[in-house]
Design a protein around this motif. Structure first.
Motif, PDB file in Angstrom:
ATOM      1  N   MET A 153       0.844  -1.187   0.000  1.00  0.00           N
ATOM      2  CA  MET A 153       0.000   0.000   0.000  1.00  0.00           C
ATOM      3  C   MET A 153       0.878   1.236   0.000  1.00  0.00           C
ATOM      4  N   ALA A 154       0.504   2.190  -0.814  1.00  0.00           N
ATOM      5  CA  ALA A 154       1.283   3.406  -0.912  1.00  0.00           C
ATOM      6  C   ALA A 154       1.182   4.191   0.385  1.00  0.00           C
ATOM      7  N   GLU A 174       4.007   8.940  -0.524  1.00  0.00           N
ATOM      8  CA  GLU A 174       3.961   8.475  -1.912  1.00  0.00           C
ATOM      9  C   GLU A 174       2.661   8.876  -2.582  1.00  0.00           C
ATOM     10  N   ASP A 175       1.570   8.835  -1.843  1.00  0.00           N
ATOM     11  CA  ASP A 175       0.286   9.219  -2.427  1.00  0.00           C
ATOM     12  C   ASP A 175       0.237  10.715  -2.729  1.00  0.00           C
ATOM     13  N   ARG A 193       2.486  11.269  -5.922  1.00  0.00           N
ATOM     14  CA  ARG A 193       2.182  10.477  -7.121  1.00  0.00           C
ATOM     15  C   ARG A 193       1.450  11.327  -8.152  1.00  0.00           C
ATOM     16  N   ILE A 199      -1.941   3.485  -8.592  1.00  0.00           N
ATOM     17  CA  ILE A 199      -1.353   2.865  -7.408  1.00  0.00           C
ATOM     18  C   ILE A 199      -1.441   1.352  -7.560  1.00  0.00           C
ATOM     19  N   TYR A 200      -0.329   0.648  -7.335  1.00  0.00           N
ATOM     20  CA  TYR A 200      -0.280  -0.794  -7.468  1.00  0.00           C
ATOM     21  C   TYR A 200      -0.226  -1.445  -6.086  1.00  0.00           C
ATOM     22  N   TYR A 201      -1.027  -2.477  -5.910  1.00  0.00           N
ATOM     23  CA  TYR A 201      -1.030  -3.275  -4.682  1.00  0.00           C
ATOM     24  C   TYR A 201      -0.481  -4.654  -5.031  1.00  0.00           C
ATOM     25  N   TYR A 205       9.274   2.818 -13.250  1.00  0.00           N
ATOM     26  CA  TYR A 205       9.196   3.817 -12.189  1.00  0.00           C
ATOM     27  C   TYR A 205       9.356   5.199 -12.788  1.00  0.00           C
TER      28      TYR A 205
END
Length: 235
Positions: free
Chosen positions: A1-2, A6-7, A10, A16-18, A89
């Motif tokens: 979880m970000a 990071e959120d 972004r 957002i990747y889980y 990235y």
């Protein structure tokens, strides 16, 4: 979880990747066709396949069948894997204003990084208010008792002060009376010079009585002083 940082940093174009573990078909087919290709080549290289259980004709057929299928299958899978998205990235450099904003928002959060809503239901709120009201009543009663005790002590102290003041007045009066007695004694002693022996002998008994009275006054004065001193020690 970000994370929160990071959120905030972004860009909107990047999702957002889980991450989690899952079965991937591309890896499965790469392993399957790779095994077929190696098995086919093994049939070509193995002089007595399966320790002589398979003859040369069967081994040649296995080689010509599984080896092309394995290599062709791997080629197809590798081509498909070329179109599958991989990890990438992007670098984001926060500005000074963004850092200050994130710092202020982090300080306003709880230590766990979560803002907790502490609103209570109405029923629970009523119970809490009732409990607080009863506790306040008990504290007020204790405070009233303490004030009453302090008031009684203060009243008793004032009474003792008034009593001591009254004793001082009595001491003052005793001193005044004693002073008057001394003046009278002095006058009578001065009169001795004018008296002859006969008059002096007649007044000796009377003077003795007066001296006894003065002695009693002095003893009374000493008693009053002792009583006042004891009261001041207690005060």
């Amino acid at each position: 979880m970000a994370s929160n940082l990071e959120d905030k940093l972004r860009p909107d174009s990047i999702p957002i990747y889980y991450t989690y573990k899952a079965f991937k078909w591309d890896q499965f087919f790469v392993g399957l066709f790779g095994a077929l290709a190696i098995f086919g080549v093994l049939m070509k290289l193995w002089d007595e396949p399966f320790w002589g259980a398979v003859g040369p004709e069967a081994a040649d057929w296995l080689y010509k069948t599984f080896m092309p299928i394995g290599f062709l299958g791997e080629c197809v899978v590798f081509i498909i894997m070329g179109f599958i998205k991989g990890d990438n990235y992007v670098e984001v450099y926060p500005t000074k204003e963004m850092k200050e904003q994130i710092k202020s928002e982090s300080e306003s959060l709880t230590p766990g990084g979560v803002t907790v809503n502490m609103q209570l239901p109405d029923s629970l709120k009523q119970l809490v208010e009732k409990k607080l009201t009863s506790q306040i009543d008990v504290k007020m009663q204790e405070l009233s008792k303490a004030l009453t005790v302090d008031f009684e002590k203060t009243q008793k102290l004032l009474a003792q002060t008034n009593q001591a003041y009254t004793g001082l007045n009595e001491v003052g009066q005793s001193l005044s009376s004693f002073s008057k007695h001394l003046i009278e004694i002095d006058k009578k002693l001065q009169a001795f010079d004018k008296l002859d022996a006969s008059v002096l002998s007649n007044g000796t008994a009377k003077m003795s009585k007066q001296l006894d009275s003065a002695n009693a006054g002095i003893q009374k004065f000493e008693t009053e002083l002792s009583r006042v001193a004891d009261k001041f020690k207690k005060f």
